[in-house]
Design a protein around this motif. Structure first.
Motif, mmCIF file in Angstrom:
data_model
loop_
_atom_site.group_PDB
_atom_site.id
_atom_site.type_symbol
_atom_site.label_atom_id
_atom_site.label_comp_id
_atom_site.label_asym_id
_atom_site.label_seq_id
_atom_site.Cartn_x
_atom_site.Cartn_y
_atom_site.Cartn_z
ATOM 1 N N SER A 384 0.853 -1.184 0.000
ATOM 2 C CA SER A 384 0.000 0.000 0.000
ATOM 3 C C SER A 384 0.888 1.231 0.000
ATOM 4 C CB SER A 384 -0.917 0.003 1.228
ATOM 5 O OG SER A 384 -1.681 1.189 1.275
ATOM 6 N N ARG A 389 -1.643 2.093 6.052
ATOM 7 C CA ARG A 389 -2.171 0.848 5.501
ATOM 8 C C ARG A 389 -1.080 -0.106 5.054
ATOM 9 N NH1 ARG A 389 -6.235 3.862 1.341
ATOM 10 N NH2 ARG A 389 -7.393 5.125 2.879
ATOM 11 N N GLU A 457 -5.158 6.285 -2.783
ATOM 12 C CA GLU A 457 -5.407 5.049 -3.528
ATOM 13 C C GLU A 457 -6.794 5.125 -4.155
ATOM 14 O OE1 GLU A 457 -4.684 2.214 -0.385
ATOM 15 O OE2 GLU A 457 -2.584 1.997 -0.963
ATOM 16 N N TRP A 458 -6.861 5.812 -5.297
ATOM 17 C CA TRP A 458 -8.132 6.085 -5.936
ATOM 18 C C TRP A 458 -8.846 4.820 -6.390
ATOM 19 C CZ3 TRP A 458 -7.883 4.086 -10.779
ATOM 20 C CH2 TRP A 458 -6.612 3.936 -11.329
ATOM 21 N N TRP A 459 -8.086 3.722 -6.600
ATOM 22 C CA TRP A 459 -8.712 2.482 -7.044
ATOM 23 C C TRP A 459 -9.457 1.773 -5.898
ATOM 24 C CZ3 TRP A 459 -3.606 3.597 -6.633
ATOM 25 C CH2 TRP A 459 -2.871 2.909 -5.679
ATOM 26 N N LYS A 460 -9.236 2.251 -4.662
ATOM 27 C CA LYS A 460 -9.947 1.692 -3.507
ATOM 28 C C LYS A 460 -11.107 2.575 -3.072
ATOM 29 C CE LYS A 460 -5.989 -0.809 -1.555
ATOM 30 N NZ LYS A 460 -5.107 -0.971 -0.366
ATOM 31 N N ARG A 461 -10.868 3.891 -3.103
ATOM 32 C CA ARG A 461 -11.894 4.825 -2.644
ATOM 33 C C ARG A 461 -11.967 6.001 -3.606
ATOM 34 N NH1 ARG A 461 -10.592 5.334 3.887
ATOM 35 N NH2 ARG A 461 -10.519 3.089 4.323
ATOM 36 N N ASP A 462 -13.159 6.328 -4.047
ATOM 37 C CA ASP A 462 -13.335 7.460 -4.957
ATOM 38 C C ASP A 462 -12.936 8.771 -4.299
ATOM 39 O OD1 ASP A 462 -14.286 5.720 -6.847
ATOM 40 O OD2 ASP A 462 -16.410 6.085 -6.397
ATOM 41 N N ALA A 463 -13.096 8.869 -2.978
ATOM 42 C CA ALA A 463 -12.764 10.112 -2.282
ATOM 43 C C ALA A 463 -11.280 10.427 -2.332
ATOM 44 C CB ALA A 463 -13.232 10.036 -0.824
ATOM 45 N N GLU A 464 -10.462 9.433 -2.643
ATOM 46 C CA GLU A 464 -9.008 9.650 -2.673
ATOM 47 C C GLU A 464 -8.483 9.904 -4.081
ATOM 48 O OE1 GLU A 464 -6.856 6.630 -0.611
ATOM 49 O OE2 GLU A 464 -8.272 6.511 1.048
#
Length: 507
Positions: A384, A389, A457-464
């Motif tokens: 990560s 993380r 980590e945009w692929w995990k959370r759209d907010a990022e």
């Protein structure tokens, strides 16, 4: 003081059937009842919450229930399968909660947890965890803890709470307001008592025993004495034939710590011989002490890896002998390998070829059994980019995965549980701070290195998708080094709050 848990599963037959049927089970919103023969008619023997809400009750004729609730799902009851399911639940609790567990048919378990609550975070946490795990599995459960089996059984079924803890010595106070059925008396006996004007357990406690025994027999007095702790009601623990078990019966009761330790060593030798014949090593051991007063004490120890060394097992068990109260004497000792795994003997390495690896498993087992296995762990890398993380806790003796932390930038050996906000002043947006205040202390920065930009980590959370952190390694005038970051790139509001945080400490 003994402590006993009664686990009540009010809808066990229907919950078990839904779990067993899986995708083939009736829809969760469909009212479900189980039917069996009561005399010559087919009646409802179990029902789920939906059916009860619609007016169906246990004992109602199936024909009447179907007329009352259109679309009612009626399936055949299977009491034998329900009992087998309770036994499987008891074996599960045996491995995870306490060595003294038994099925309490038709709808519960009884667990003697004397001296074991600290292993699960205390009595309240233990009960809440149990009920939560059952709920996650689709099984409704209520749990109560008291000094006696009878008191815990009554409170779990008639107090109607998710969890209930009766304080030590408080069984009588808890029992007094409960109905007569809480004493597990025969239906005819309860009806006769109601006819005489008795309504609660407290009404019986206040009455002389002789007239009640003359009219109803000794059962009322026996149940009262068991619930109040006057007469012992021992739990006969369930045992699986697959478990490796050895026992020692004494002609004369023993009680001295030295004697208990000596026979513990003999039992460990015998157990290891049994394990060797099966090619197994023990991962968890229970040493049970049957006392002459028909009560039980126990010791539980765990190992990070399969072990078949009698000296090592004896040492772990003897470390806890001081927790055993022999009472008036111990007449039976039983040593059980609750968890065992295949064990292969390691080939000895010649010191002329290479130095043997240091084995710290014995030390880790000693520490884990003294302070709790959940408090002994090590950290391993996780793939990560986000620092908090990129690390995970694993058991101290978990096998190596080969994973490593990647990147050229150094990481602090001490990472805070969560970034802590600080007050700073930076000359330019992409410059490190000239000073910062953390936990009320102002520190002037003498040296700094950075920034190291870490994106979300945009692929995990759209907010990022657009979040950014700029990390700096800084050193104050006292030579202390810290890991700081600014949330955001210093220019665009969508990249972060632009606030500064301290995330780690070097050295």
């Amino acid at each position: 003081m003994p402590r006993v848990i009664s686990l009540f599963l009010p809808r066990w037959p229907t919950d078990r059937l839904r779990r067993k049927s899986g995708d083939a089970s009736p829809p969760p919103e469909a009212p479900l009842v189980l039917a069996g023969r009561l005399g010559r008619r087919r009646s409802v023997t179990a029902l789920d919450a939906n059916a009860q809400t619609l007016g169906v009750s246990i004992g109602m004729a199936v024909a009447k229930a179907q007329a009352l609730v259109p679309g009612l799902v009626v399936l055949d009851a299977d009491p034998a399968a329900d009992r087998e399911g309770l036994d499987r639940l008891a074996l599960w609790a045996l491995q995870r909660i306490s060595p003294v567990v038994a099925a309490d048919p038709p709808d519960g378990l009884v667990i003697d947890t004397t001296g074991a609550d600290h292993l699960h975070g205390g009595e309240a946490a233990m009960l809440e965890t149990m009920v939560k795990k059952f709920a996650q599995s689709g099984v409704e459960a209520r749990a109560a803890m008291a000094d006696t089996w009878g008191a815990a059984h009554a409170v779990a079924r008639f107090l109607r709470r998710g969890t209930a803890i009766v304080p030590a010595g408080g069984s009588e106070v808890a029992l007094r307001p409960l109905p007569l059925a809480a004493l597990q008396l025969e239906t005819e006996t309860v009806g006769g008592l109601h006819t005489l004007g008795f309504e609660t357990v407290g009404d019986l406690i206040d009455q002389p025993r002789a007239p009640l025994a003359l009219r109803f027999g000794p059962e009322i007095g026996r149940r009262l004495d068991q619930a109040l702790g006057v007469v012992a009601e021992p739990v006969d623990p369930i045992r699986s034939p697959e478990l490796v078990e050895v026992r020692r019966v004494f002609g004369e009761p023993i009680g001295a710590a030295e004697t208990i330790a000596r026979y513990t060593g003999k039992l460990a030798d015998a157990l290891c011989r049994e394990l060797e014949q099966r090619g197994l090593g023990a991962r968890r051991l229970d040493l049970l002490f049957h006392r002459v007063d028909n009560t039980m004490q126990f010791i539980r120890v765990g190992m990070g890896q399969p072990v078949r060394d009698p000296k090592r097992l004896t040492r772990l068990l003897c470390d806890k002998i001081e927790t055993v109260d022999p009472g008036y004497g111990i007449e039976i000792m039983v040593l059980v390998a609750i968890e065992a795994e295949p064990l292969r003997e390691k080939q000895a390495i010649s010191s002329l070829v290479e130095a043997p690896e240091a084995d710290v498993s014995d030390l880790i087992d000693v520490l884990a059994n003294r302070i709790g296995e959940n408090r002994i762990c090590r950290f391993v890398p996780v793939q990560s980019d986000v620092p908090e993380r990129s690390v995970a806790r694993v058991p101290a003796l978990a096998p190596e995965t080969g994973a490593t932390w990647e990147g050229d930038w150094p990481r602090p050996p001490r990472l805070l549980p969560r970034p802590e906000p600080i007050e700073t002043m930076a000359l330019l947006p992409d410059h490190p701070p000239a000073w910062f205040t953390w936990r009320g202390v102002r520190r002037r920065v003498r040296r700094a290195d950075g920034p190291e930009r870490i994106r979300g980590e945009w692929w995990k959370r759209d907010a990022e998708l657009k979040t950014v952190r700029d990390y700096f390694r800084v050193e104050d005038e006292a030579g202390e080094r810290y890991w700081l970051f600014r949330s955001g790139d210093g220019e665009h509001a969508e990249s972060g709050s632009q606030r500064w945080f301290l995330h780690g400490i070097f050295g």
